[in-house]
Design a protein around this motif. Structure first.
Motif, PDB file in Angstrom:
ATOM      1  N   LEU A  47       5.066  12.264 -19.783  1.00  0.00           N
ATOM      2  CA  LEU A  47       5.247  13.642 -19.817  1.00  0.00           C
ATOM      3  C   LEU A  47       5.254  13.868 -21.298  1.00  0.00           C
ATOM      4  CD1 LEU A  47       6.163  16.277 -18.512  1.00  0.00           C
ATOM      5  CD2 LEU A  47       8.336  15.456 -18.673  1.00  0.00           C
ATOM      6  N   VAL A  48       4.310  14.937 -21.380  1.00  0.00           N
ATOM      7  CA  VAL A  48       4.474  15.670 -23.124  1.00  0.00           C
ATOM      8  C   VAL A  48       5.015  16.966 -22.630  1.00  0.00           C
ATOM      9  CG1 VAL A  48       2.840  16.405 -24.673  1.00  0.00           C
ATOM     10  CG2 VAL A  48       2.177  14.099 -23.399  1.00  0.00           C
ATOM     11  N   HIS A  49       6.141  17.259 -23.272  1.00  0.00           N
ATOM     12  CA  HIS A  49       6.704  18.853 -23.468  1.00  0.00           C
ATOM     13  C   HIS A  49       5.709  19.465 -24.410  1.00  0.00           C
ATOM     14  CE1 HIS A  49       9.725  18.409 -20.316  1.00  0.00           C
ATOM     15  NE2 HIS A  49      10.300  17.391 -21.215  1.00  0.00           N
ATOM     16  N   ALA A  50       5.884  21.057 -24.108  1.00  0.00           N
ATOM     17  CA  ALA A  50       4.849  21.797 -24.854  1.00  0.00           C
ATOM     18  C   ALA A  50       3.646  21.494 -24.960  1.00  0.00           C
ATOM     19  CB  ALA A  50       6.075  21.943 -26.276  1.00  0.00           C
ATOM     20  N   ALA A  51       2.984  21.003 -24.021  1.00  0.00           N
ATOM     21  CA  ALA A  51       1.860  20.261 -24.110  1.00  0.00           C
ATOM     22  C   ALA A  51       0.612  21.233 -24.631  1.00  0.00           C
ATOM     23  CB  ALA A  51       1.339  19.721 -22.613  1.00  0.00           C
ATOM     24  N   ALA A  52       0.827  22.439 -24.719  1.00  0.00           N
ATOM     25  CA  ALA A  52      -0.323  23.145 -25.238  1.00  0.00           C
ATOM     26  C   ALA A  52      -0.089  23.632 -26.632  1.00  0.00           C
ATOM     27  CB  ALA A  52      -0.321  24.683 -24.587  1.00  0.00           C
ATOM     28  N   GLY A  53       0.949  23.143 -27.336  1.00  0.00           N
ATOM     29  CA  GLY A  53       0.770  23.230 -28.706  1.00  0.00           C
ATOM     30  C   GLY A  53       0.107  22.355 -29.536  1.00  0.00           C
ATOM     31  N   GLY A  54       0.390  22.446 -30.897  1.00  0.00           N
ATOM     32  CA  GLY A  54      -0.270  21.673 -31.816  1.00  0.00           C
ATOM     33  C   GLY A  54      -0.294  20.173 -31.554  1.00  0.00           C
ATOM     34  N   VAL A  55       0.950  19.597 -31.664  1.00  0.00           N
ATOM     35  CA  VAL A  55       1.050  18.030 -31.288  1.00  0.00           C
ATOM     36  C   VAL A  55       0.850  17.809 -29.592  1.00  0.00           C
ATOM     37  CG1 VAL A  55       2.714  16.243 -31.222  1.00  0.00           C
ATOM     38  CG2 VAL A  55       2.966  17.951 -32.857  1.00  0.00           C
ATOM     39  N   GLY A  56       1.256  18.998 -28.778  1.00  0.00           N
ATOM     40  CA  GLY A  56       1.130  18.541 -27.292  1.00  0.00           C
ATOM     41  C   GLY A  56      -0.308  18.249 -27.341  1.00  0.00           C
ATOM     42  N   LEU A  57      -1.430  19.211 -27.404  1.00  0.00           N
ATOM     43  CA  LEU A  57      -2.723  18.879 -26.984  1.00  0.00           C
ATOM     44  C   LEU A  57      -3.368  17.624 -27.575  1.00  0.00           C
ATOM     45  CD1 LEU A  57      -4.234  22.519 -27.372  1.00  0.00           C
ATOM     46  CD2 LEU A  57      -3.949  21.245 -25.262  1.00  0.00           C
ATOM     47  N   LEU A  58      -2.859  17.331 -28.618  1.00  0.00           N
ATOM     48  CA  LEU A  58      -3.368  15.931 -29.185  1.00  0.00           C
ATOM     49  C   LEU A  58      -2.717  14.778 -28.701  1.00  0.00           C
ATOM     50  CD1 LEU A  58      -3.428  17.346 -32.959  1.00  0.00           C
ATOM     51  CD2 LEU A  58      -5.431  16.512 -31.528  1.00  0.00           C
ATOM     52  N   ALA A  59      -1.563  14.937 -28.256  1.00  0.00           N
ATOM     53  CA  ALA A  59      -0.882  13.691 -27.429  1.00  0.00           C
ATOM     54  C   ALA A  59      -1.055  13.738 -26.118  1.00  0.00           C
ATOM     55  CB  ALA A  59       0.388  14.013 -27.477  1.00  0.00           C
ATOM     56  N   VAL A  60      -1.597  14.861 -25.401  1.00  0.00           N
ATOM     57  CA  VAL A  60      -2.245  14.408 -23.983  1.00  0.00           C
ATOM     58  C   VAL A  60      -3.534  13.842 -24.189  1.00  0.00           C
ATOM     59  CG1 VAL A  60      -3.594  15.938 -22.199  1.00  0.00           C
ATOM     60  CG2 VAL A  60      -1.066  16.640 -23.316  1.00  0.00           C
ATOM     61  N   GLN A  61      -4.355  14.182 -25.260  1.00  0.00           N
ATOM     62  CA  GLN A  61      -5.835  13.604 -25.304  1.00  0.00           C
ATOM     63  C   GLN A  61      -5.647  12.160 -25.577  1.00  0.00           C
ATOM     64  OE1 GLN A  61      -8.706  15.814 -27.417  1.00  0.00           O
ATOM     65  NE2 GLN A  61      -7.205  17.186 -28.088  1.00  0.00           N
ATOM     66  N   MET A  62      -4.487  11.638 -26.491  1.00  0.00           N
ATOM     67  CA  MET A  62      -4.620  10.400 -26.948  1.00  0.00           C
ATOM     68  C   MET A  62      -3.765   9.551 -25.606  1.00  0.00           C
ATOM     69  SD  MET A  62      -3.023  10.440 -30.749  1.00  0.00           S
ATOM     70  CE  MET A  62      -3.728  11.712 -32.142  1.00  0.00           C
ATOM     71  N   ALA A  63      -2.933  10.139 -25.012  1.00  0.00           N
ATOM     72  CA  ALA A  63      -2.485   9.339 -24.123  1.00  0.00           C
ATOM     73  C   ALA A  63      -3.348   9.032 -22.868  1.00  0.00           C
ATOM     74  CB  ALA A  63      -1.219  10.206 -23.257  1.00  0.00           C
ATOM     75  N   LYS A  64      -4.290  10.076 -22.611  1.00  0.00           N
ATOM     76  CA  LYS A  64      -5.391   9.923 -21.411  1.00  0.00           C
ATOM     77  C   LYS A  64      -6.274   8.749 -21.985  1.00  0.00           C
ATOM     78  CE  LYS A  64      -6.271  11.122 -18.137  1.00  0.00           C
ATOM     79  NZ  LYS A  64      -5.585  10.703 -16.746  1.00  0.00           N
ATOM     80  N   GLN A  65      -6.777   8.891 -23.474  1.00  0.00           N
ATOM     81  CA  GLN A  65      -7.624   7.963 -23.781  1.00  0.00           C
ATOM     82  C   GLN A  65      -6.999   6.395 -23.842  1.00  0.00           C
ATOM     83  OE1 GLN A  65      -8.857   9.172 -27.924  1.00  0.00           O
ATOM     84  NE2 GLN A  65      -8.738   7.097 -28.414  1.00  0.00           N
ATOM     85  N   ALA A  66      -5.753   6.431 -23.835  1.00  0.00           N
ATOM     86  CA  ALA A  66      -5.247   5.143 -23.603  1.00  0.00           C
ATOM     87  C   ALA A  66      -5.150   4.682 -22.243  1.00  0.00           C
ATOM     88  CB  ALA A  66      -3.704   5.045 -24.181  1.00  0.00           C
ATOM     89  N   GLY A  67      -5.691   5.344 -21.487  1.00  0.00           N
ATOM     90  CA  GLY A  67      -5.668   5.059 -19.912  1.00  0.00           C
ATOM     91  C   GLY A  67      -4.212   5.508 -19.103  1.00  0.00           C
ATOM     92  N   ALA A  68      -3.411   6.306 -19.791  1.00  0.00           N
ATOM     93  CA  ALA A  68      -2.014   6.699 -19.107  1.00  0.00           C
ATOM     94  C   ALA A  68      -2.608   7.816 -18.145  1.00  0.00           C
ATOM     95  CB  ALA A  68      -1.140   7.051 -20.031  1.00  0.00           C
ATOM     96  N   LEU A  69      -1.515   8.145 -16.995  1.00  0.00           N
ATOM     97  CA  LEU A  69      -1.396   9.274 -16.345  1.00  0.00           C
ATOM     98  C   LEU A  69      -0.535  10.352 -17.063  1.00  0.00           C
ATOM     99  CD1 LEU A  69      -2.098  10.053 -13.378  1.00  0.00           C
ATOM    100  CD2 LEU A  69      -0.003   9.395 -12.691  1.00  0.00           C
ATOM    101  N   VAL A  70      -1.171  11.400 -17.108  1.00  0.00           N
ATOM    102  CA  VAL A  70      -0.306  12.383 -18.198  1.00  0.00           C
ATOM    103  C   VAL A  70       0.125  13.523 -17.449  1.00  0.00           C
ATOM    104  CG1 VAL A  70      -0.485  13.656 -20.243  1.00  0.00           C
ATOM    105  CG2 VAL A  70      -1.713  11.458 -19.989  1.00  0.00           C
ATOM    106  N   TYR A  71       1.264  13.939 -17.432  1.00  0.00           N
ATOM    107  CA  TYR A  71       1.729  15.064 -17.183  1.00  0.00           C
ATOM    108  C   TYR A  71       2.089  16.174 -18.391  1.00  0.00           C
ATOM    109  CZ  TYR A  71       2.260  12.445 -12.759  1.00  0.00           C
ATOM    110  OH  TYR A  71       2.107  11.463 -11.923  1.00  0.00           O
ATOM    111  N   GLY A  72       2.069  17.351 -18.290  1.00  0.00           N
ATOM    112  CA  GLY A  72       2.534  18.397 -19.347  1.00  0.00           C
ATOM    113  C   GLY A  72       3.235  19.309 -18.788  1.00  0.00           C
ATOM    114  N   THR A  73       4.072  19.987 -19.726  1.00  0.00           N
ATOM    115  CA  THR A  73       4.875  21.054 -19.476  1.00  0.00           C
ATOM    116  C   THR A  73       4.263  22.298 -20.428  1.00  0.00           C
ATOM    117  OG1 THR A  73       6.626  20.628 -20.945  1.00  0.00           O
ATOM    118  CG2 THR A  73       6.734  19.870 -18.623  1.00  0.00           C
TER     119      THR A  73
END
Ligand SMILES: NC(=O)c1ccc[n+]([C@@H]2O[C@H](COP(=O)([O-])OP(=O)(O)OC[C@H]3O[C@@H](n4cnc5c(N)ncnc54)[C@H](OP(=O)(O)O)[C@@H]3O)[C@@H](O)[C@H]2O)c1
Length: 323
Positions: A143-169
């Protein structure tokens, strides 16, 4: 030189575009003519006097940017003159800034000054959260909080690239659409829905393995309820304010781990810092990671950038150009 400075702590209005002394360079440092400055949420906390470290006034804010090396402190570094670089530094909201040689990131011709300035803090934070503080693996749930922010959008992409199931808020439907576009499997509007309840429904009661929490007061309790047994909550910011102190006894029932991350710690472990920079720039170069520059203003408009960032009006990275 011209710089943004504040002489008192306060709101965005304390930021002044004014004359400031051009800094002098000493051995082990270079003078960079700044082209683009990266804005970070922490800059607003420093300005308000709410950051981990209290500044000595007057302050030129800013901890990252890009530009061209103009002078070196040590003749042995003269080969650096004229180099295009990005950097983690201090006092970066200025036409010139001093950077320790070890904090320079050489930019290849294919990386623009804008992308260079947008990368160091937010991409390296996302990287070290997922790979240094934790070891993200395929099949894990994050789960990535504040997922549309600067860190958030990058963390979402990196976690997906690692093969995770990703939720955001995030706070609005428009921001949620962007987070989904970056690969998130589901996005929760945490100011309209109880995110912990929604996450329980989405994970069929199981919870998640890892939570990246930069929101703090508003999300901490829900985050603690949303972890799987042996799950891990990483606290790395407090955009909504500092959370209540945590009792270790609240962690026993599910054997959960709560940790804290500060990017400055990585700078004290040079080999770790190098791995992060190398991987992040490689991903940007191969298109595995996409930067979202949500707002571009001139350096003189720094107060406007802070107003929008604190007002939750921005997505991705904010950059300021030095004309
Ligand atoms: N520990 C470290 O080394 C480190 C390094 C970099 C960043 N950080 C932290 O990570 C977070 C993200 O940094 P960033 O520069 O990428 O900023 P950002 O995420 O682009 O902006 C902050 C976001 O926080 C959310 N938010 C939630 N409650 C808020 C509130 N009460 N006021 C303002 N914003 C609120 C907003 O997103 P929604 O509208 O979607 O809620 C807002 O867009 C910040 O908390 C920052 O301090 C920590």
């Amino acid at each position: 030189m011209k710089a943004i400075r504040f002489h008192e702590l306060g709101g965005p209005e304390v930021l002044r575009w004014e004359e400031a002394p051009k800094p002098g360079v000493t051995a082990g440092e270079v003078l960079v003519k700044v082209k683009v400055v990266g804005v970070n949420f922490a800059d607003t906390l420093v300005r308000r006097g709410e950051y981990l470290v209290r500044p000595k006034l007057p302050v030129i804010p800013g901890v990252e940017g890009s530009g061209i090396v103009e002078e070196v402190g040590d003749p042995a570094d003269k080969g650096l003159i004229g180099r295009r670089v990005a950097f983690l530094g201090q006092q970066c909201y200025a036409e010139y800034t001093i950077v320790p040689v070890g904090q320079l990131i050489p930019l290849t011709d294919t990386v623009t000054f804008e992308d260079g300035a947008a990368t160091p803090v937010q991409a390296l934070t996302a990287y070290h959260l997922l790979y240094t503080m934790d070891q993200i693996k395929p099949g894990q749930t994050v789960l990535v909080h504040a997922a549309a922010g600067g860190v958030g959008l990058l963390a979402v992409q990196m976690a997906k690239q690692a093969g995770a199931l990703v939720y955001g808020t995030t706070s609005t439907e428009a921001k949620a659409a962007l987070v989904r576009q970056m690969g998130a499997d589901a996005v929760i509007l945490y100011n309209q829905t109880d995110f912990a309840e929604e996450l329980r429904r989405l994970t069929k009661g199981r919870g998640v393995d890892l939570i990246l929490d930069s929101v703090g007061r508003a999300t901490m309790a829900g985050s603690l309820k949303s972890l799987k047994p042996f799950g891990h909550l990483i606290c790395y910011g407090a955009a909504s304010g500092r959370p209540e102190p945590l009792s270790i006894f609240d962690l026993y029932e599910n054997s959960i781990k709560v940790s804290a991350f500060w990017l400055m710690t990585v700078a004290r472990v040079p080999e770790l810092a190098l791995v992060g920079v190398t991987r992040v720039f490689e991903w940007l170069g191969t298109g595995k990671l996409r930067l979202t520059i949500g707002l571009k203003l001139s350096l003189a408009q720094a107060a406007e950038a802070h107003r929008k960032l604190e007002g939750r009006e921005t997505v991705g990275k904010i950059i300021l150009t030095v004309d």
